[in-house]
Design a protein around this motif. Sequence first.
Motif, PDB file in Angstrom:
ATOM      1  N   TRP A  53      -9.470  59.744  83.767  1.00 59.27           N
ATOM      2  CA  TRP A  53      -8.462  59.381  82.770  1.00 59.27           C
ATOM      3  C   TRP A  53      -7.766  60.648  82.282  1.00 59.27           C
ATOM      4  O   TRP A  53      -8.426  61.595  81.862  1.00 59.27           O
ATOM      5  N   PRO A  54      -6.420  60.692  82.323  1.00 58.38           N
ATOM      6  CA  PRO A  54      -5.700  61.902  81.922  1.00 58.38           C
ATOM      7  C   PRO A  54      -5.843  62.202  80.430  1.00 58.38           C
ATOM      8  O   PRO A  54      -5.867  61.300  79.604  1.00 58.38           O
ATOM      9  N   SER A  55      -5.907  63.461  80.117  1.00 58.43           N
ATOM     10  CA  SER A  55      -5.957  63.906  78.724  1.00 58.43           C
ATOM     11  C   SER A  55      -4.639  63.551  78.038  1.00 58.43           C
ATOM     12  O   SER A  55      -3.578  63.641  78.633  1.00 58.43           O
ATOM     13  N   GLY A  56      -4.711  63.129  76.793  1.00 62.49           N
ATOM     14  CA  GLY A  56      -3.508  62.843  76.012  1.00 62.49           C
ATOM     15  C   GLY A  56      -2.937  61.452  76.212  1.00 62.49           C
ATOM     16  O   GLY A  56      -1.944  61.094  75.589  1.00 62.49           O
ATOM     17  N   VAL A  57      -3.521  60.638  77.064  1.00 65.51           N
ATOM     18  CA  VAL A  57      -3.039  59.273  77.284  1.00 65.51           C
ATOM     19  C   VAL A  57      -3.945  58.320  76.514  1.00 65.51           C
ATOM     20  O   VAL A  57      -5.145  58.270  76.749  1.00 65.51           O
ATOM     21  N   SER A  58      -3.356  57.572  75.564  1.00 65.20           N
ATOM     22  CA  SER A  58      -4.174  56.700  74.727  1.00 65.20           C
ATOM     23  C   SER A  58      -3.820  55.220  74.859  1.00 65.20           C
ATOM     24  O   SER A  58      -4.411  54.382  74.201  1.00 65.20           O
ATOM     25  N   ALA A  59      -2.845  54.894  75.696  1.00 63.15           N
ATOM     26  CA  ALA A  59      -2.465  53.497  75.904  1.00 63.15           C
ATOM     27  C   ALA A  59      -1.961  53.320  77.327  1.00 63.15           C
ATOM     28  O   ALA A  59      -1.359  54.230  77.892  1.00 63.15           O
ATOM     29  N   CYS A  60      -2.228  52.142  77.900  1.00 59.58           N
ATOM     30  CA  CYS A  60      -1.756  51.894  79.264  1.00 59.58           C
ATOM     31  C   CYS A  60      -1.338  50.440  79.431  1.00 59.58           C
ATOM     32  O   CYS A  60      -1.732  49.570  78.662  1.00 59.58           O
ATOM     33  N   HIS A 117      -5.154  44.491  72.879  1.00 62.14           N
ATOM     34  CA  HIS A 117      -6.434  45.165  73.134  1.00 62.14           C
ATOM     35  C   HIS A 117      -6.392  46.580  72.565  1.00 62.14           C
ATOM     36  O   HIS A 117      -5.737  47.441  73.112  1.00 62.14           O
ATOM     37  N   GLY A 118      -7.116  46.818  71.492  1.00 65.99           N
ATOM     38  CA  GLY A 118      -7.148  48.132  70.880  1.00 65.99           C
ATOM     39  C   GLY A 118      -8.365  48.932  71.285  1.00 65.99           C
ATOM     40  O   GLY A 118      -8.843  49.765  70.530  1.00 65.99           O
ATOM     41  N   ASP A 119      -8.890  48.654  72.474  1.00 69.53           N
ATOM     42  CA  ASP A 119     -10.096  49.343  72.930  1.00 69.53           C
ATOM     43  C   ASP A 119      -9.885  50.848  73.037  1.00 69.53           C
ATOM     44  O   ASP A 119      -8.792  51.318  73.313  1.00 69.53           O
ATOM     45  N   MET A 120     -10.956  51.597  72.850  1.00 70.30           N
ATOM     46  CA  MET A 120     -10.893  53.048  72.950  1.00 70.30           C
ATOM     47  C   MET A 120     -10.880  53.474  74.417  1.00 70.30           C
ATOM     48  O   MET A 120     -11.620  52.932  75.236  1.00 70.30           O
ATOM     49  N   ILE A 121     -10.042  54.418  74.741  1.00 67.28           N
ATOM     50  CA  ILE A 121      -9.987  54.986  76.076  1.00 67.28           C
ATOM     51  C   ILE A 121     -10.493  56.413  75.967  1.00 67.28           C
ATOM     52  O   ILE A 121     -10.011  57.182  75.144  1.00 67.28           O
ATOM     53  N   ALA A 122     -11.467  56.785  76.787  1.00 64.64           N
ATOM     54  CA  ALA A 122     -12.063  58.118  76.739  1.00 64.64           C
ATOM     55  C   ALA A 122     -11.275  59.078  77.623  1.00 64.64           C
ATOM     56  O   ALA A 122     -11.322  58.976  78.845  1.00 64.64           O
ATOM     57  N   ALA A 123     -10.528  59.990  76.996  1.00 59.51           N
ATOM     58  CA  ALA A 123      -9.770  60.993  77.752  1.00 59.51           C
ATOM     59  C   ALA A 123     -10.743  61.832  78.577  1.00 59.51           C
ATOM     60  O   ALA A 123     -11.788  62.241  78.095  1.00 59.51           O
ATOM     61  N   GLY A 124     -10.379  62.048  79.841  1.00 58.27           N
ATOM     62  CA  GLY A 124     -11.232  62.825  80.729  1.00 58.27           C
ATOM     63  C   GLY A 124     -12.368  62.033  81.341  1.00 58.27           C
ATOM     64  O   GLY A 124     -13.070  62.512  82.216  1.00 58.27           O
ATOM     65  N   GLY A 125     -12.570  60.796  80.865  1.00 57.12           N
ATOM     66  CA  GLY A 125     -13.622  59.946  81.411  1.00 57.12           C
ATOM     67  C   GLY A 125     -13.182  59.279  82.704  1.00 57.12           C
ATOM     68  O   GLY A 125     -12.051  59.416  83.148  1.00 57.12           O
ATOM     69  N   SER A 126     -14.081  58.533  83.304  1.00 56.65           N
ATOM     70  CA  SER A 126     -13.784  57.857  84.561  1.00 56.65           C
ATOM     71  C   SER A 126     -13.345  56.426  84.313  1.00 56.65           C
ATOM     72  O   SER A 126     -13.841  55.757  83.408  1.00 56.65           O
ATOM     73  N   CYS A 140      -5.306  37.525 101.564  1.00 60.72           N
ATOM     74  CA  CYS A 140      -5.156  37.875 100.158  1.00 60.72           C
ATOM     75  C   CYS A 140      -4.696  39.327 100.076  1.00 60.72           C
ATOM     76  O   CYS A 140      -5.420  40.227 100.493  1.00 60.72           O
ATOM     77  N   SER A 141      -3.485  39.538  99.590  1.00 59.84           N
ATOM     78  CA  SER A 141      -2.953  40.907  99.420  1.00 59.84           C
ATOM     79  C   SER A 141      -2.354  41.020  98.030  1.00 59.84           C
ATOM     80  O   SER A 141      -1.614  40.130  97.587  1.00 59.84           O
ATOM     81  N   PHE A 142      -2.669  42.099  97.342  1.00 61.58           N
ATOM     82  CA  PHE A 142      -2.079  42.346  96.026  1.00 61.58           C
ATOM     83  C   PHE A 142      -2.021  43.842  95.773  1.00 61.58           C
ATOM     84  O   PHE A 142      -2.659  44.624  96.474  1.00 61.58           O
ATOM     85  N   GLN A 143      -1.232  44.218  94.779  1.00 59.65           N
ATOM     86  CA  GLN A 143      -1.145  45.627  94.403  1.00 59.65           C
ATOM     87  C   GLN A 143      -1.388  45.766  92.911  1.00 59.65           C
ATOM     88  O   GLN A 143      -1.146  44.845  92.121  1.00 59.65           O
ATOM     89  N   ILE A 144      -1.887  46.941  92.542  1.00 56.11           N
ATOM     90  CA  ILE A 144      -2.169  47.277  91.144  1.00 56.11           C
ATOM     91  C   ILE A 144      -1.360  48.503  90.786  1.00 56.11           C
ATOM     92  O   ILE A 144      -1.286  49.453  91.573  1.00 56.11           O
ATOM     93  N   ALA A 145      -0.749  48.486  89.609  1.00 56.81           N
ATOM     94  CA  ALA A 145      -0.023  49.645  89.108  1.00 56.81           C
ATOM     95  C   ALA A 145      -0.355  49.813  87.628  1.00 56.81           C
ATOM     96  O   ALA A 145      -0.579  48.828  86.922  1.00 56.81           O
ATOM     97  N   MET A 146      -0.396  51.067  87.166  1.00 56.17           N
ATOM     98  CA  MET A 146      -0.676  51.340  85.760  1.00 56.17           C
ATOM     99  C   MET A 146       0.212  52.477  85.270  1.00 56.17           C
ATOM    100  O   MET A 146       0.321  53.508  85.912  1.00 56.17           O
ATOM    101  N   SER A 147       0.843  52.243  84.119  1.00 51.84           N
ATOM    102  CA  SER A 147       1.608  53.274  83.430  1.00 51.84           C
ATOM    103  C   SER A 147       0.971  53.499  82.078  1.00 51.84           C
ATOM    104  O   SER A 147       0.316  52.603  81.550  1.00 51.84           O
ATOM    105  N   GLY A 148       1.156  54.673  81.526  1.00 52.87           N
ATOM    106  CA  GLY A 148       0.560  54.936  80.223  1.00 52.87           C
ATOM    107  C   GLY A 148       1.234  56.067  79.485  1.00 52.87           C
ATOM    108  O   GLY A 148       2.079  56.758  80.021  1.00 52.87           O
ATOM    109  N   ARG A 149       0.835  56.208  78.231  1.00 47.57           N
ATOM    110  CA  ARG A 149       1.296  57.336  77.417  1.00 47.57           C
ATOM    111  C   ARG A 149       0.293  57.596  76.319  1.00 47.57           C
ATOM    112  O   ARG A 149      -0.563  56.823  76.039  1.00 47.57           O
TER     113      ARG A 149
END
Length: 149
Positions: A53-60, A117-126, A140-149
């Motif tokens: 998990w990137p440092s400084g990213v608290s929402a995705c 969802h206000g769950d805590m995200i651990a920066a630097g964690g897996s 069955c084919s699908f794709q996953i994408a995630m953006s955050g800040r």
Amino acid sequence: MAEMRVSIEDPQGDVLSFDSSGRLPTVQPAAAVLYSETATSRTTSGSTSSQTWPSGVSACWVSVNMSTLSGGTTPAVTVALQQQDANSNWHTLSSSSSLSTSSGSSNFSVGHGMAQHGDMIAAGGSYRFTWTVTGAPTTCSFQIAMSGR
């Protein structure tokens, strides 16, 4: 007369905005792509490899897009975002709705300031994505994408 706002944007896209009284109401960093993949064939349940998990990213924001889904008995797919704790145990932060059509999509959000969802995200964690495939689909084919800040 409309309220005047002054905004400053740095080279990374972070925006600092002041209201007409000179107060700093919010700081909104620009969203960045954190994870992206092409549509991948998956007919059984599984998971991605562990990511840091990137440092400084608290929402995705996570998006799951179904490309193909057929065969079997009432096939469906659910995708979850998991985070690993200090004892190496995986915990689901949130998951998509069940996708059961070949052109379906589902989105969910996690982190600070998210209404659902206000769950805590651990920066630097897996973190990783897991998926559960039910109904024994033949394709069955699908794709996953995630953006955050």
